[in-house]
Design a protein around this motif. Structure first.
Motif, PDB file in Angstrom:
ATOM      1  N   UNK A 157       0.908  -1.275  -0.023  1.00 23.17           N
ATOM      2  CA  UNK A 157      -0.170  -0.006   0.013  1.00 23.17           C
ATOM      3  C   UNK A 157       1.063   1.247   0.018  1.00 23.17           C
ATOM      4  N   UNK A 158       1.767   1.392   1.111  1.00 22.95           N
ATOM      5  CA  UNK A 158       2.553   2.601   1.124  1.00 22.95           C
ATOM      6  C   UNK A 158       3.745   2.652  -0.026  1.00 22.95           C
ATOM      7  N   UNK A 169       5.067   4.973  -5.001  1.00 22.30           N
ATOM      8  CA  UNK A 169       5.656   4.887  -6.321  1.00 22.30           C
ATOM      9  C   UNK A 169       4.628   5.715  -7.251  1.00 22.30           C
ATOM     10  N   UNK A 170       3.433   6.241  -6.882  1.00 23.29           N
ATOM     11  CA  UNK A 170       2.618   7.424  -7.476  1.00 23.29           C
ATOM     12  C   UNK A 170       2.156   6.660  -8.599  1.00 23.29           C
ATOM     13  N   UNK A 171       0.922   6.358  -8.482  1.00 25.56           N
ATOM     14  CA  UNK A 171      -0.196   5.579  -9.401  1.00 25.56           C
ATOM     15  C   UNK A 171      -0.103   6.848 -10.757  1.00 25.56           C
ATOM     16  N   UNK A 204      -6.200  -3.013  -7.611  1.00 24.16           N
ATOM     17  CA  UNK A 204      -7.004  -3.737  -7.089  1.00 24.16           C
ATOM     18  C   UNK A 204      -6.231  -4.428  -5.440  1.00 24.16           C
ATOM     19  N   UNK A 205      -4.965  -4.569  -5.576  1.00 24.43           N
ATOM     20  CA  UNK A 205      -4.180  -5.238  -4.582  1.00 24.43           C
ATOM     21  C   UNK A 205      -4.261  -4.027  -3.329  1.00 24.43           C
ATOM     22  N   UNK A 206      -3.983  -2.743  -4.024  1.00 21.68           N
ATOM     23  CA  UNK A 206      -3.933  -1.818  -2.870  1.00 21.68           C
ATOM     24  C   UNK A 206      -5.588  -1.526  -2.218  1.00 21.68           C
ATOM     25  N   UNK A 207      -6.516  -1.932  -3.170  1.00 22.88           N
ATOM     26  CA  UNK A 207      -7.912  -1.821  -2.519  1.00 22.88           C
ATOM     27  C   UNK A 207      -8.252  -2.895  -1.421  1.00 22.88           C
ATOM     28  N   UNK A 208      -7.797  -4.073  -1.759  1.00 31.50           N
ATOM     29  CA  UNK A 208      -8.060  -5.063  -0.930  1.00 31.50           C
ATOM     30  C   UNK A 208      -7.479  -4.959   0.572  1.00 31.50           C
TER      31      UNK A 208
END
Length: 876
Positions: free
Chosen positions: A326-327, A332-334, A361-365
């Motif tokens: 997440x961090x 990294x900046x989307x 999606x990984x960040x969302x989970x």
């Protein structure tokens, strides 16, 4: 000025001496220098430039001014002949070198020793020359080569101090820079620093001056089909591997290469370091590398290697280390996601999801399980992009709604859930999530949660919903209803041997203060669910439709078909809404409908034409209620005339007022061909073909409905007394006949009539008109009848002369005609005539006593494909 000017000045200088000669040669040198700068490819210009410098060298040698001669000789050696060598000029250089350079032979000796591996002997010669103060700049180049060959050959035998001393000596010399030798010195220093930590390569690189990097140093080379990494890429790699501290922006500005390429040299090195560290299971170092990378390079924008490192993070940060992602992704900046990151990839016949989709999606989970408040705008933004690229993925939309919810943007979340409940209306979790967005209206929240419970029958998924609903019911003092939800929750958990939630007991104590007399919450659901549905679908209008058919699908389940009669039709299960439990065909219902656009790609018959995109619409019912309107009443009326009766099947074929074919069973009162009927109608799509179906057929009198049928003005263009009929024309495509037996009217050629009629296609796509009503009219259609005037030219068959039996000079008089006006002598009557392109028949010439060319007026009528003259009048 050109090379001829230079040669001319040289020739003039030959006859001069002293200062005059020197001035003339310097003038020629100045011109040749300027020309050389403008164009260094002119062979004659190169020669002229070289010869001026040779002349100057000789002039200074003669005056024993060897320092100035050396300057000119050095400039002479800088001339780039681009592979071409002039033997005379080369011989002149060899002749002058020893005269200018008194130590030439010694330097040549040292150079030869160095090339043959006798490095110490070569160095000794140069040290002697230096100690005698005899080494000039002219000899710095060969001395630099001797130093390079020595430290290269003796590296393992030299101390770090000695190597650094030789490099210092090299840097103090004034050889050609940039040059291949200068780059080789830098390459040596780079490799030396890898095994000698006390050697500060970055400091040496700055001293060496990055401006001296050549094209070859900045781009990969190739040898024997293999790629050789560029010098600059290896330098960047070493900076990373040695954790060299430097100001990267300053470094980027010093290199004559685009910044993205240079930054990717650093990023690629980090990629392989991360990859290998993971491979070696050095996880502590691994996570530090990810953090270190982001700190130094995430600010430099998107690139291939930046995305490759994100891909490693998505793969490596999993299970107990998943939260690290997440961090990392945020830092990294989307915004650095490239267009390629949103595309699927294929490898070994396998297709993989886009990197960008996997990352968000990984960040969302991870976020979904966290309760801490934070600004999620950084992740919402790439979800906007994802939804535009993949509009059919409702899970992306759902996740974005949950992000808005966690970001406390409830209105935005509600807006998305109103979209989600259109296509996922039967999913309990959508209503459950929707309810969380409702914070100020407990009645609406109860409706949402009740809707969720009504949709899902598997109690395994309903525990949290029971508790959420119980909590709201307690707030509304509906304690008995809250007890029902809590008991349902408790009972199922006990059956499954699952732990009770930590807040169950607290809720249970609050609710269990009244005596329970409710068995279930059906009435509660019935009352509150409409509140949720009406809120969710408030933006949709009610649409009235008719139930027109029913059938059973392949699973034996009963389905009902509805239509609005025109553009809307849809089918649903009889169990979709409770109000459908009792129904009758033709009954009117009201629905809130979601209209979904479906685009289909249809391949063309010919590959070169590409595909055609068609748009279809599908309707999904959201809410339903009964209407008080009579059966079939919302359908439009249609009117038809019986065209044919199929006695075998007892089936009537009829044509509607708008020329549609319809079929229905014979009525009890036995309809005949030509009878008129009225009915309700709707359009039905059967296997891609739109057909008209009718209901409630009734016979009516012709006078009641004839005005509904199409009416047009036609012209009578032919009357056949023998066949007892006449022909009419409406336009080039619509024409027909009327028999005398079908009407009392007896029109003449050229008369206008008004027709009510229907049409149908017959063989060969011809159109047949059935006239329903006909009447003479004073109305005129100028497209069917017109007046023409001009010269009428008469014609005779077989080229007969008009006056075969008369004197050519004789004029006709009254005696030449009988009492009926016909010519007594038939041969004087023309056979036909023309007014322009309009044909005039013989009977009209005879009727109007026209026997020679004359000016006329005529009446012409349209016959469907051409104009026909029906009357002619001679003009005086």
């Amino acid at each position: 000025m050109d090379s001829k000017t230079v040669f001319l000045l040289r020739n003039e200088a030959k006859d001069l001496s002293g200062v005059e000669k020197l001035n003339k040669l310097n003038n020629a040198l100045s011109i040749s220098r300027q020309l050389y700068l403008e164009d260094s490819s002119d062979e004659w210009l190169l020669k002229a430039f070289a010869w001026v410098l040779l002349d100057l060298c000789k002039y200074y040698i003669a005056g024993n001014n060897l320092n100035q001669a050396e300057v000119c000789f050095k400039e002479l050696n800088t001339i780039d002949f681009q592979g071409y060598k002039d033997e005379i000029i080369e011989n002149q250089k060899k002749f002058l070198r020893p005269k200018i350079d008194p130590i030439y032979s010694e330097v040549q000796q040292a150079d030869g020793l160095s090339k043959n591996g006798k490095h110490k002997e070569a160095l000794a010669i140069f040290k002697t020359l230096i100690s005698q103060n005899r080494l000039t700049e002219l000899h710095h180049e060969p001395y630099c080569w001797v130093i390079y060959r020595y430290i290269k050959a003796e590296e393992s035998n030299l101390s770090s101090v000695e190597v650094r001393t030789f490099l210092r000596d090299y840097m103090n010399l004034k050889n050609e820079r940039p040059s291949m030798l200068h780059s080789m010195i830098l390459n040596f220093a780079l490799n030396y620093s890898k095994t000698h930590g006390d050697f500060k390569f970055y400091n040496f690189f700055l001293l060496w001056n990055p401006d001296n990097l050549r094209y070859e140093d900045l781009h990969d080379g190739h040898k024997e089909g293999k790629s050789i990494p560029s010098l600059i890429s290896r330098i960047c790699r070493e900076f990373v591997n040695t954790n060299t501290e430097f100001e990267i922006e300053d470094f980027l500005n010093k290199i004559d290469l685009d910044k993205e390429t240079i930054v990717d040299f650093f990023r690629e090195t980090y990629f392989w370091n991360i990859f290998n560290t993971h491979k070696e299971n050095r996880f502590a170092n691994l996570w530090n590398l990810f953090v270190e990378y982001n700190t130094n390079y995430s600010k430099h924008g998107q690139s291939k290697w930046h995305s490759e490192i994100l891909n490693l993070a998505e793969r490596f940060m999993k299970e107990s280390d998943e939260e690290r992602f997440l961090n990392f992704f945020k830092n990294w900046n989307p915004e650095n996601l490239r267009s390629d990151d949103w595309k699927e990839t294929k490898k070994h016949e396998n297709t993989y999801k886009p990197l960008a989709t996997k990352a968000i999606k990984k960040a969302f989970e991870i976020l979904k399980t966290q309760t801490s408040e934070q600004d999620l705008f950084w992740l919402i933004q790439p979800y906007d992009t994802a939804i535009k690229l993949f509009p059919d993925d409702e899970w992306l939309l759902r996740e974005k709604a949950l992000l808005h919810f966690k970001n406390n943007e409830l209105e935005l979340a509600i807006k998305i859930y109103k979209q989600l409940v259109l296509e996922l209306a039967n999913k309990h979790y959508i209503w459950q999530e929707f309810s969380a967005c409702i914070t100020l209206d407990n009645s609406l929240k109860i409706g949402m949660l009740s809707k969720a419970l009504s949709l899902e029958k598997n109690e395994d998924f309903l525990g949290d919903i029971h508790l959420d609903l119980a909590n709201v019911l307690i707030d509304e003092n509906l304690l008995k209803n809250a007890q029902v939800e809590l008991e349902a929750y408790k009972k199922h958990r006990e059956i499954k041997c699952w732990k009770l939630s930590s807040n169950f007991e607290e809720l249970y104590q609050k609710a269990n203060v009244v005596k329970q007399d409710l068995r279930d919450n059906r009435e509660l659901y019935k009352k509150y669910i409409p509140l949720a549905e009406n809120f969710a679908y408030a933006d949709f209008d009610w649409t009235e439709v008719v139930l027109f058919d029913k059938w059973k699908d392949e699973k034996g389940k009963e389905r009902l078909m509805f239509t609005d009669g025109k553009t809307i039709d849809f089918s649903i299960s009889v169990n979709r809404f409770k109000i459908l439990k009792q129904y009758e065909i033709g009954q009117v219902f009201r629905f809130k409908l979601y209209k979904q656009e479906i685009k289909k790609e249809i391949p063309s018959q010919y590959s070169w034409m590409g595909s055609v995109i068609t748009t279809e619409y599908k309707y999904f019912p959201l809410l339903a209620e009964k209407s008080e309107k009579a059966t079939w009443s919302i359908l439009d009326d249609t009117y038809a005339v019986v065209d044919y009766y199929n006695k075998e099947n007892n089936l009537i074929h009829a044509i509607t007022f708008d020329n549609k074919k319809i079929f229905f069973q014979q009525l009890e009162n036995q309809l005949q061909i030509g009878d008129f009927v009225t009915s309700k109608f709707f359009l039905r799509n059967k296997k891609g073909e739109i057909k008209t179906e009718i209901k409630q057929v009734q016979k009516v009198q012709k006078d009641e409905v004839i005005s509904k049928f199409k009416s047009q003005i036609a012209i009578v263009d032919g009357v056949n007394q023998e066949k007892q009929l006449f022909h009419f024309v409406i336009n080039s495509k619509l024409q027909g006949i009327v028999k005398y037996s079908e009407t009392t009217y007896r029109p003449h050629e050229g008369d206008f009539v008004r027709l009510n009629f229907v049409t149908k296609l017959v063989k060969n796509n011809n159109i047949k008109i059935t006239v329903l009503k006909l009447e003479l009219t004073d109305e005129v259609n100028l497209n069917l009848r017109k007046e023409v005037s001009g010269l009428l030219y008469v014609k005779f068959k077989n080229n007969n002369s008009m006056f075969d039996d008369f004197d050519e000079e004789r004029k006709l008089n009254e005696n030449d005609f009988d009492q009926n006006g016909k010519l007594i002598v038939k041969k004087v009557i023309p056979d036909f005539g023309f007014i322009g392109d309009n044909y005039v028949p013989k009977y009209l010439l005879e009727k109007n006593k026209i026997v020679h060319d004359c000016n006329v007026k005529a009446i012409a009528i349209f016959t469907g494909d051409k104009w026909k003259i029906i009357d002619v009048f001679k003009m005086d």
